[in-house]
Design an enzyme around this catalytic site. Structure first.
Site, PDB file in Angstrom:
ATOM      1  N   LYS A 249      46.423  33.624  29.674  1.00  0.00           N
ATOM      2  CA  LYS A 249      46.439  33.736  31.131  1.00  0.00           C
ATOM      3  C   LYS A 249      47.885  33.675  31.607  1.00  0.00           C
ATOM      4  O   LYS A 249      48.499  32.622  31.650  1.00  0.00           O
ATOM      5  CB  LYS A 249      45.617  32.621  31.766  1.00  0.00           C
ATOM      6  CG  LYS A 249      45.534  32.733  33.265  1.00  0.00           C
ATOM      7  CD  LYS A 249      44.541  31.768  33.838  1.00  0.00           C
ATOM      8  CE  LYS A 249      44.450  31.923  35.338  1.00  0.00           C
ATOM      9  NZ  LYS A 249      45.719  31.631  36.020  1.00  0.00           N
TER      10      LYS A 249
ATOM     11  N   ASP B 101      51.057  33.411  33.842  1.00  0.00           N
ATOM     12  CA  ASP B 101      51.297  32.672  35.078  1.00  0.00           C
ATOM     13  C   ASP B 101      52.185  33.519  35.987  1.00  0.00           C
ATOM     14  O   ASP B 101      53.379  33.286  36.107  1.00  0.00           O
ATOM     15  CB  ASP B 101      51.957  31.331  34.750  1.00  0.00           C
ATOM     16  CG  ASP B 101      51.953  30.398  35.940  1.00  0.00           C
ATOM     17  OD1 ASP B 101      51.256  30.703  36.933  1.00  0.00           O
ATOM     18  OD2 ASP B 101      52.642  29.373  35.884  1.00  0.00           O
TER      19      ASP B 101
ATOM     20  N   CYS C 213      41.372   6.526  65.355  1.00  0.00           N
ATOM     21  CA  CYS C 213      40.645   6.256  66.598  1.00  0.00           C
ATOM     22  C   CYS C 213      39.964   4.891  66.618  1.00  0.00           C
ATOM     23  O   CYS C 213      39.422   4.485  67.648  1.00  0.00           O
ATOM     24  CB  CYS C 213      39.638   7.360  66.891  1.00  0.00           C
ATOM     25  SG  CYS C 213      38.222   7.350  65.778  1.00  0.00           S
TER      26      CYS C 213
ATOM     27  N   CYS D 255      35.154   9.029  59.220  1.00  0.00           N
ATOM     28  CA  CYS D 255      35.208   8.585  60.605  1.00  0.00           C
ATOM     29  C   CYS D 255      34.132   9.420  61.285  1.00  0.00           C
ATOM     30  O   CYS D 255      34.169  10.646  61.235  1.00  0.00           O
ATOM     31  CB  CYS D 255      36.586   8.890  61.184  1.00  0.00           C
ATOM     32  SG  CYS D 255      36.597   8.955  62.974  1.00  0.00           S
TER      33      CYS D 255
HETATM   34  O1  D41 Z   1      46.450  36.911  32.692  1.00  0.00           O
HETATM   35  C1  D41 Z   1      45.925  36.650  33.746  1.00  0.00           C
HETATM   36  N1  D41 Z   1      46.559  35.923  34.666  1.00  0.00           N
HETATM   37  C2  D41 Z   1      44.535  37.124  34.057  1.00  0.00           C
HETATM   38  C3  D41 Z   1      44.057  36.999  35.351  1.00  0.00           C
HETATM   39  C4  D41 Z   1      43.705  37.692  33.075  1.00  0.00           C
HETATM   40  N2  D41 Z   1      44.128  37.856  31.816  1.00  0.00           N
HETATM   41  N3  D41 Z   1      42.459  38.088  33.394  1.00  0.00           N
HETATM   42  C5  D41 Z   1      41.962  37.951  34.647  1.00  0.00           C
HETATM   43  N4  D41 Z   1      40.701  38.364  34.912  1.00  0.00           N
HETATM   44  C6  D41 Z   1      40.200  38.252  36.119  1.00  0.00           C
HETATM   45  C7  D41 Z   1      38.787  38.708  36.396  1.00  0.00           C
HETATM   46  C8  D41 Z   1      37.860  38.262  35.314  1.00  0.00           C
HETATM   47  C9  D41 Z   1      38.299  38.163  37.707  1.00  0.00           C
HETATM   48  C10 D41 Z   1      38.785  40.194  36.464  1.00  0.00           C
HETATM   49  C11 D41 Z   1      42.768  37.410  35.677  1.00  0.00           C
HETATM   50  C12 D41 Z   1      42.173  37.326  36.963  1.00  0.00           C
HETATM   51  N5  D41 Z   1      40.894  37.744  37.147  1.00  0.00           N
HETATM   52  C13 D41 Z   1      42.835  36.808  38.159  1.00  0.00           C
HETATM   53  N6  D41 Z   1      44.117  36.707  38.367  1.00  0.00           N
HETATM   54  C14 D41 Z   1      44.333  36.186  39.574  1.00  0.00           C
HETATM   55  C15 D41 Z   1      43.154  35.959  40.177  1.00  0.00           C
HETATM   56  C16 D41 Z   1      42.198  36.354  39.286  1.00  0.00           C
END
Ligand code: D41
Length: 678
Positions: A120, A122, A418, A433
């Site tokens: 993933k 960043d 309050c 509250c």
């Molecule tokens: O590498 C990534 N940041 C990454 C982001 C990834 N490899 N795959 C992703 N797949 C999705 C879906 C499954 C919703 C199509 C994503 C993201 N979404 C994503 N990045 C930012 C919001 C969502």
């Protein structure tokens, strides 16, 4: 005399472009260059020279476009044809096993599900649109529904193909929307910051901020100088692409010339996906770019479709996040904040500490139980963590640092703002509250109401809201629409011009979509996405308010807790009164069911007589919004006469001239059914 005409160097330009596209691909995608950098530069220089001499032959697809285009004055927003959803998060192996269980349960199967696992990145999610093989549009993810158009900036990224490759003559689709993550690698980041420093410019805290700042440049020539890269991870809307799995999608994208992360693995069982996560975690510190987790996706497109999505994220994917970066610091004090819904949240005030590039001074403590469970006391040294965009939180107390002078925290029995008794209901972790008139709640409700995703009232910021509530000028959101110059000018530090601008901004906000209106009300558990779903499903407030929780819950994307909360909201007279007062002030709601935009394009209306359900001004605004025009007298050019009660001479003229006559009811019908007027 015969004029000498230069033969246009079309084929020369075409050849240079073709070569440059190829060598760009070999260098940036294949990582396997065939020619030297100086040879590449020489060809580029020649191309730029020719394009300058023959501007008629310039093309947005040209490799020369990577140096940037003339600056924009603002960004234009654009809607994604398919929403770009978020990802659900998993934080440990168990979360992942639960994800797998949920999927099997949803699909009603005990068969092994196969997944792909991908690092993933960043960075920032973007969407690239290719029409007939050429990049025509690129946008940021934005709120998932709409993003900012950043085509020129994206063109400058070397690993983005400007035209799709067609190896072995594979057919280019008429439409292909590619999704990916734009980022800056470590080496590029270091160089960029050195450069910023050398030029006396601000340095970026981390590569993600640098990438975000670079993509949001109005001048693409600046973006062109930034070391941006992209990995593509998916496909949005497309034609002509036949695939059965996500993996196949990625292979096709690779063929078209997109950069696909080499660490992606497919055909994994859930156990295999966990293994893959571990392997990628071990590689993390050695990768040349930042990653913050591993995305696990169901591979089969058919199963993806069967699983569907909630309003927020697909059910077939999850982001297994790495543990966040942590630092220790001193907890100086614990403050109690009162939120929009009255929830009391203890907040830790920390000695400032830099965590992964961000200066942290506060951390949420969630609630009383959390403080007890972690045994957090004022004066403690604590381990604080920050994960991505999430609010920093305290992981644990460093016991060995205790001196004995630390103070135990207890939740106040009365609201710190309050003074009303605080109530903590059974089965609820939060104390509240219960005074809905509590100034802290009113302030938060007003801020939410005026926020960008709601009524978007520019200038109605935190400071102003505080004064308006403290001076009791606004006791509810509706009061905003009854502000005038006199009331505003009585406030501290409010000049004539600022007051005028605020009135102007309020006026501007008076035309609003149904979904933003719903979101702005701040109903508990109703976020932006859910508000959009409600606005699509229900015609207007009357319909929404009349629904029972079971009916609301039956709507895709809405759970039982939200359904109950929506139901309860509309059972309170006070809330209905606020909505009515807002509408009475002249706010025009553009309902989703009314596909007004353009429906009245080029049509001329005349309004006559007394209208019952709308004011004339509202009708005028709607017509104009839909592209029509309102005129004061009937002529042959009039398309429609809207006739209310006791219509007089205009009705007579319309009849004589054969102008179509409609009443309010029919006008409303036209809007609701979005029938195009003939
Ligand atoms: O590498 C990534 N940041 C990454 C982001 C990834 N490899 N795959 C992703 N797949 C999705 C879906 C499954 C919703 C199509 C994503 C993201 N979404 C994503 N990045 C930012 C919001 C969502």
């Amino acid at each position: 005399m015969q004029k000498h005409i230069d033969k246009l160097p079309v084929s020369k330009i075409e050849l240079l472009r073709k070569k440059l596209h190829k060598h760009n691909y070999l260098y940036y995608i294949k990582d396997d260059p065939e020619i030297s950098d100086s040879e590449y530069d020489r060809m580029m220089k020649e191309l730029i020279g020719l394009e300058k001499t023959y501007p008629d032959l310039s093309s947005p697809d040209s490799p020369s476009m990577r140096v940037g285009a003339p600056p924009l004055s603002t960004f234009v927003t654009t809607e994604h044809s398919i929403p770009m959803l978020s990802l659900d998060n998993a934080f440990d192996d168990n979360d992942l096993l639960e994800f797998d269980k949920r999927i099997k349960k949803n699909l009603n199967t005990s068969d092994e599900i196969l997944y792909t696992a991908e690092p993933k990145l960043d960075g920032l999610a973007v969407e690239l649109v290719y029409e007939n093989g050429s990049l025509t549009k690129a946008s940021t993810r934005g709120d998932g529904t709409k993003g900012e158009l950043i085509t020129e900036n994206i063109r400058t990224i070397r690993s983005v193909p400007l035209i799709l490759q067609t190896p072995n003559g594979i057919k280019t689709p008429d439409l292909l929307e590619v999704r990916g993550e734009v980022f800056i690698g470590h080496a590029g980041f270091k160089k960029l910051n050195q450069n910023q420093l050398a030029n006396n410019l601000n340095i970026f805290a981390n590569p993600r901020n640098a990438a975000a700042g670079s993509l949001r440049q109005l001048n693409s020539k600046i973006t062109a100088k930034r070391p941006l890269g992209i990995f593509s991870y998916g496909i949005g809307k497309t034609t002509d692409i036949l695939a059965e799995s996500h993996w196949e999608y990625l292979c096709i994208l690779k063929k078209f010339g997109f950069r696909i992360n080499p660490l992606i693995k497919s055909g994994l069982t859930i156990k295999g996906a966990i293994e893959c996560y571990k392997k990628i975690s071990e590689k993390r510190d050695f990768l040349p770019y930042d990653i913050d987790g591993v995305v696990i996706k169901v591979d089969s497109l058919k199963l993806q479709q069967l699983l569907g999505a909630t309003s927020r994220s697909p059910r077939w994917a999850i982001a297994y996040k790495f543990a966040a970066v942590q630092e220790t610091t001193k907890l100086i004090n614990i403050e109690v904040q009162v939120g929009r819904t009255g929830a009391l949240t203890p907040v830790a005030i920390l000695a400032p500490v830099n965590i992964a590039g961000v200066n942290v001074t506060r951390a949420t403590l969630h609630n009383e139980d959390e403080i007890k469970r972690k045994d957090i006391k004022t004066g403690d040294t604590v381990l604080v963590q920050r994960a991505g965009d999430v609010i920093p939180e305290i992981v644990k107390v460093i016991d060995s640092m205790r001196t004995g002078n630390e103070k135990t925290f207890s939740m106040p029995a009365k609201c710190p703002v309050c003074g009303t008794e605080v109530v903590r209901e059974k089965n609820e972790a939060v104390a509240r509250c219960v005074n809905t008139n509590c100034p802290a709640q009113v302030k938060e409700r007003l801020k939410h109401f005026a926020s960008k995703a709601a009524f978007d009232i520019e200038g109605l910021g935190d400071k102003l809201v505080e004064q308006l509530v403290e001076k009791k000028i606004c006791t509810s959101c509706a009061d905003i629409f009854y502000l005038n110059m006199e009331k505003l000018k009585a406030l501290d530090r409010m000049g004539e011009l600022s007051a005028k601008n605020i009135i102007k901004a309020i006026e501007k906000s008076k035309k609003i979509s149904f979904s933003r209106f719903i979101y702005g009300l701040g109903i508990r558990h109703v976020g932006e996405n859910m508000a959009k779903i409600l606005a699509k499903k229900y015609k207007n407030f009357d319909e929404l308010a009349s629904r029972h929780p079971e009916e609301i819950e039956a709507v895709e994307g809405i759970g039982p807790v939200a359904a109950e909360s929506i139901f309860n909201y509309f059972r309170q007279d006070k809330n209905l009164k606020i909505i009515n007062r807002i509408i009475e002030s002249g706010v025009t709601v553009v309902y989703d069911s009314i596909k007004t935009k353009g429906a009245f394009e080029g049509k001329t209306f005349v309004i006559t007589g007394t209208l019952e359900t709308w004011t004339r001004n509202q009708v005028k605004k709607i017509i104009e919004f839909a592209g029509g025009h309102v005129s004061s007298s009937v002529s042959r050019k009039t398309n429609y006469l809207i006739a209310g009660k006791s219509a007089g001479s205009k009705l007579v003229s319309a009849k004589t001239l054969g102008v179509k006559i409609i009443n309010e009811e029919i006008f409303q019908k036209i809007l609701e059914t979005s029938t195009e007027l003939e």
